[in-house]
Enzyme design. Structure first.
Site, mmCIF file in Angstrom:
data_model
loop_
_atom_site.group_PDB
_atom_site.id
_atom_site.type_symbol
_atom_site.label_atom_id
_atom_site.label_comp_id
_atom_site.label_asym_id
_atom_site.label_seq_id
_atom_site.Cartn_x
_atom_site.Cartn_y
_atom_site.Cartn_z
ATOM 1 N N HIS A 1 0.839 -1.196 0.000
ATOM 2 C CA HIS A 1 0.000 0.000 0.000
ATOM 3 C C HIS A 1 0.875 1.247 0.000
ATOM 4 C CE1 HIS A 1 1.086 -0.484 4.214
ATOM 5 N NE2 HIS A 1 0.746 0.780 4.419
ATOM 6 N N ASP B 1 0.550 4.999 1.953
ATOM 7 C CA ASP B 1 -0.192 5.462 3.124
ATOM 8 C C ASP B 1 -1.280 6.479 2.785
ATOM 9 O OD1 ASP B 1 1.149 3.878 4.937
ATOM 10 O OD2 ASP B 1 2.556 5.446 5.569
ATOM 11 N N HIS C 1 4.824 0.238 0.215
ATOM 12 C CA HIS C 1 5.572 -0.562 1.187
ATOM 13 C C HIS C 1 4.671 -1.646 1.770
ATOM 14 C CE1 HIS C 1 3.794 2.778 3.527
ATOM 15 N NE2 HIS C 1 3.727 1.930 4.534
ATOM 16 N N ARG D 1 5.116 6.074 14.036
ATOM 17 C CA ARG D 1 5.232 6.778 12.761
ATOM 18 C C ARG D 1 4.718 8.203 12.884
ATOM 19 N NH1 ARG D 1 1.286 4.582 8.437
ATOM 20 N NH2 ARG D 1 -0.003 6.341 9.128
#
Length: 293
Positions: free
Chosen positions: A116, A118, A269, A284
C-alpha cells in the site's frame, strides 16, 4: 530513470539499484543545520526511502526530526496517536492480532501487512512518513519498499501513454470503516465522520522533481473511472503485480532504534509478516502532503 545524486557530506550507502539508502554521520537527537536538512531531503528525493540506523529517538525527538521536512499531521484519519503526542501513530502488532478477531482483514491494512501507499483515501495524501522502530523481533519483520518511479519508467511507451490521464478512485471504507464506527476521526483540521471515496491520477507528477510515478495500490484503490469492472480489475491487477516487482524494490531489516523516512508520493511498502507471535512495535509521524496531479 536518472536522478541526481545528492551533494552531501553525509555517509550514504545505496541499498539497491533503484531505491533505498542508509544515511550515517548525523545525530538526529540534535537540531539539524539547514545544510544537513537540505542534504537529507536531497537523499530522500533521490532514493525514495532512507534509513538512519541506531538513533533511538524519543517521541518528542522523532516529532522534531520529522518537522524539519514538513508539517506533521495527526496520527491517522481514524486511529488516534499515543498519549501526549497526537501526531505519533503507534502500531503494536500484538494489538493488531487482537483486532483481527473483531475486524478481520482490516488488520492487514492497520499493520501494513499488504502492499500500500499510506492514506491515499484522502484528498491530499501524505508527503511522507518517518518511522521509528521501537521493538523489533529477533527474526523477521522486515519492510519492503517499491519505487513507483522505476515501475512507471519500465512500462512500454504505449502503456505509459494509455495510463497518463486516467483517474483512479481510492476508498478507505473497506480498511477502516468499521474502526471509524467506534469513534470519530480527524484529518486536515476537520472531523472525519465518514470515509468518502476520492479521485487521484493513475500517474502522478512529483511536485519537487517533476518525475512521473504510478499512484495506485491494492490497499486503497477501488477502481479506474470510465471502465467496466472487469476492465478496471484487469488493468489494476496488472499494475499491482508490475509495481511491486523485486526489480523496483528494497527490503530493509530493522534493528531497534532505526529511523526510516520514505517519500509517500513515489513508493509503496509492505511489512513482511514472518515474525509469528514475536513482539513488534513501530511509531510513525506523517507529513502533510498536497493533492496529486
Amino acid at each position: 530513470m536518472t536522478l541526481t545524486e545528492p551533494a552531501t557530506a553525509l555517509g550514504i550507502t545505496p541499498l539497491s539499484g533503484t531505491i533505498g539508502a542508509e544515511v550515517r554521520g548525523v545525530d538526529l537527537h540534535e537540531p539539524l543545520a539547514p545544510s544537513t536538512t537540505g542534504d537529507i531531503r536531497a537523499a530522500l528525493l533521490r532514493y525514495g526511502v532512507i534509513f538512519f540506523p541506531g538513533q533511538h529517538l524519543s517521541p518528542s525527538e522523532h516529532l522534531a526530526f520529522a518537522a524539519n521536512f514538513g508539517e506533521p499531521t495527526l496520527a491517522h484519519p481514524v486511529i488516534p496517536g499515543i498519549e501526549g503526542f497526537p501526531e505519533v501513530f503507534e502500531i503494536d502488532y500484538t494489538k493488531g492480532r487482537q483486532l483481527r478477531e473483531t475486524y478481520g482483514d482490516v488488520v492487514d491494512r492497520y499493520d501494513g501487512l499488504s502492499w500500500h501507499t499510506d492514506v491515499t483515501f484522502v484528498e491530499c495524501p501524505p508527503l511522507g512518513s518517518v518511522l521509528n522502530a521501537v521493538v523489533v523481533p529477533a527474526a523477521g519483520g522486515d519492510t519492503m519498499f517499491s519505487d513507483q518511479r522505476a515501475a512507471y519508467d519500465a512500462l512500454s511507451a504505449p502503456v505509459r501513454a494509455f495510463l497518463d490521464g486516467l483517474t483512479a478512485v481510492h476508498d478507505g471504507r473497506r480498511a477502516f470503516g468499521k474502526l471509524l464506527e467506534q469513534r470519530d476521526g480527524e484529518w486536515e483540521g476537520e472531523k472525519v465522520l465518514s470515509l468518502e471515496p476520492v479521485e487521484h491520477p493513475v500517474v502522478r507528477t512529483h511536485p519537487e522533481t517533476g518525475h512521473k510515478s504510478l499512484f495506485v495500490n491494492a490497499g486503497f484503490t477501488s477502481h479506474i473511472k470510465g471502465f467496466s469492472s472487469s476492465e478496471s480489475d484487469a488493468i489494476l491487477q496488472f499494475l499491482y503485480a508490475h509495481s511491486t516487482k523485486p526489480a523496483f524494490g528494497v527490503r530493509y531489516h530493522w534493528h531497534a532504534g532505526d529511523i526510516g523516512f520514505w517519500d509517500n508520493r513515489v513508493t509503496q511498502h509492505s511489512v513482511v509478516g514472518d515474525f509469528g507471535d514475536q513482539h513488534r512495535v513501530i511509531q510513525r509521524v506523517t507529513l502533510r502532503g498536497d493533492r496529486p496531479v
